[in-house]
Design an enzyme around this catalytic site. Sequence first.
Site, mmCIF file in Angstrom:
data_model
loop_
_atom_site.group_PDB
_atom_site.id
_atom_site.type_symbol
_atom_site.label_atom_id
_atom_site.label_comp_id
_atom_site.label_asym_id
_atom_site.label_seq_id
_atom_site.Cartn_x
_atom_site.Cartn_y
_atom_site.Cartn_z
ATOM 1 N N ASN A 488 0.832 -1.210 0.000
ATOM 2 C CA ASN A 488 0.000 0.000 0.000
ATOM 3 C C ASN A 488 0.862 1.254 0.000
ATOM 4 O OD1 ASN A 488 -2.702 -0.528 -0.250
ATOM 5 N ND2 ASN A 488 -3.023 -0.931 1.908
ATOM 6 N N GLU A 523 -6.493 -7.053 5.016
ATOM 7 C CA GLU A 523 -5.883 -8.014 4.110
ATOM 8 C C GLU A 523 -6.079 -9.442 4.589
ATOM 9 O OE1 GLU A 523 -2.552 -6.598 6.894
ATOM 10 O OE2 GLU A 523 -4.388 -5.834 5.984
#
Length: 604
Positions: A488, A523
Amino acid sequence: MTTPTVVSVGSASGMPYSVPVRLRHLLLLTQLPFWALLLFAFLNLQSGLESRVQTLARSSDTRSQLEAVNALLTHVVNMETGVRGYVIAGQASFLEPYYRGEAAYPPVLKTLSRDAQLPAQERARLGRIGSVIRQWQTEVAQPEIRARPSQPEVAEALVRSGRGKRLLDAVRADVDALSQNLAAQLSVSDARAQRQLQALRRDLMIAAAVLLALSVATTLGAARMLTHPLSDLGRGARRITDTSGSVTVTERGPREYRDLASTFNRMTERIREARQATDQAVSQLERRNTWLSDLARLSDALQAARTLSEASEILTRALPHLLPHTSGQLLQHNASRNLLLQAAQWGEPLGTPGPDTCWALRRGETQGEAAGQPFMPRCSDQTGPYLCAPLFSHGETLGLLRIRPPAGADLSAQRAALDDVTRQVALALASLRLQDRLLQQSIRDPLTGLFNRRHLEAQLSAGVTAANATDAPLSLIALDIDHFKRLNDTFGHDAGDAALIRVSATLRDLAPTGSTPARPGGEEFTLLLPQTDLRAAQALAEQLRSAVEGLHLTHDGLPLGQVTVSLGVASLTAGVSGEGLVAAADQALYAAKRSGRNRVMAAT
């Protein structure tokens, strides 16, 4: 010609009394005490409610202050824990709690210090807390952080000196004192709010009792003046059913009562004529009422249906009864809205038109020769009279209801019945479609399309119950994308979302029939496997790991590098709950992370 009997109700010898006011003026006067009392009660209750709202607002502010004080203490503890872990382990990652706390506590302290509701004594205490925290940072934390890389013995000596402990103990003492004071204030505010609520209840009971007493008094007084003329009218109305002649009543009382009596006398002259028309209409109304009752039962049955297939079965049984002696079919749009699919059919088979060739769908109203529009083009697959009614609900076209009336039928009545049925069917189908959409939205993760945490917990509870009852195996795979935060931070959240979508697609493709692939959050992914033992679950987990490792991910033309997952596998054993199964799989996942990631670990 028979002369009708005239029956007089009421004494003609007594002088009819008169009331100097009209009835509406008299009724308004009887309501004045109620209005005055209601106004007084409203003002009193408004004052009480305003006081209670202010008290609740103060309680809410105190709760916010108490939560902020607890958050301040949490940040200080995190800072202390981070420095201590760094001194012990020497790893920079241990300082993350310290830096987060160092960034987070000043805004909390500043917000509390600026709160006008906080007493000056407590604001002074907050200033002292802030000074001690900064002193601890300057004299203890920062020297220990600087000394640890090159002089660990100096950092340890600083820890053993106890200086930092004494400073933070002072902070904890002040925070505890502040929390106790705020808790005491909150208790006082809650008690005051409870007393105010009891006072409101008492006022309501008093107002209700006074209103009831006043109502009884005014009702008895007004009844004496108003019931005599009404009694005459009541006796006259009862005599209407006992005689076929006219019934007259004495015209007396308020002006409105006299007008009513005069109208009543004229009305009785026409009742016999109305009775004949009523008798003719009764049979029609009975038939209509029976049909409406059947339509209402259809509506109830459709409301009880949970799926469109259940609704189709109900309609297949109900439509021939509601539209007797007809042949027909119910057609619905498919998902692409380019075809009409048959949902119900009765009588002789009818052809199925296309959505673009049906004039009823084009014009949004009932069509056909039986609809009174002979100049409109007819459907090429129809012969003889027919009706096509589109199903609309909230601006959305749902389908089509078609019937072929029997020969010699009243076409206008057939169209009216078809329109009534169409409205009920359209509402029911729209409701079922909405229920299905809402169900999917409530159990699906919007980004990946996998099941969400709530659905996973429900399936886990049901799976554990079934496994305990049948001794069948139940396994669970917990998987987590490795280094997702770095992905990210490096490529952005859009790239992270793309990775989540690809991994979830892999999980969904490999999930066996009857399993529950879910994304509890972030996640993290979970796969619940009924009827699967630990060995089969491990094999599937390894297949998942390999499939994800083989993905080649790109975003906006940029390669994202290799993405891997760590997986933990656990199976249900005797005496273990669903929460225990999840915890075991998570522990195995953490073990896989600690062992180097990109691997499968089974719970021991």
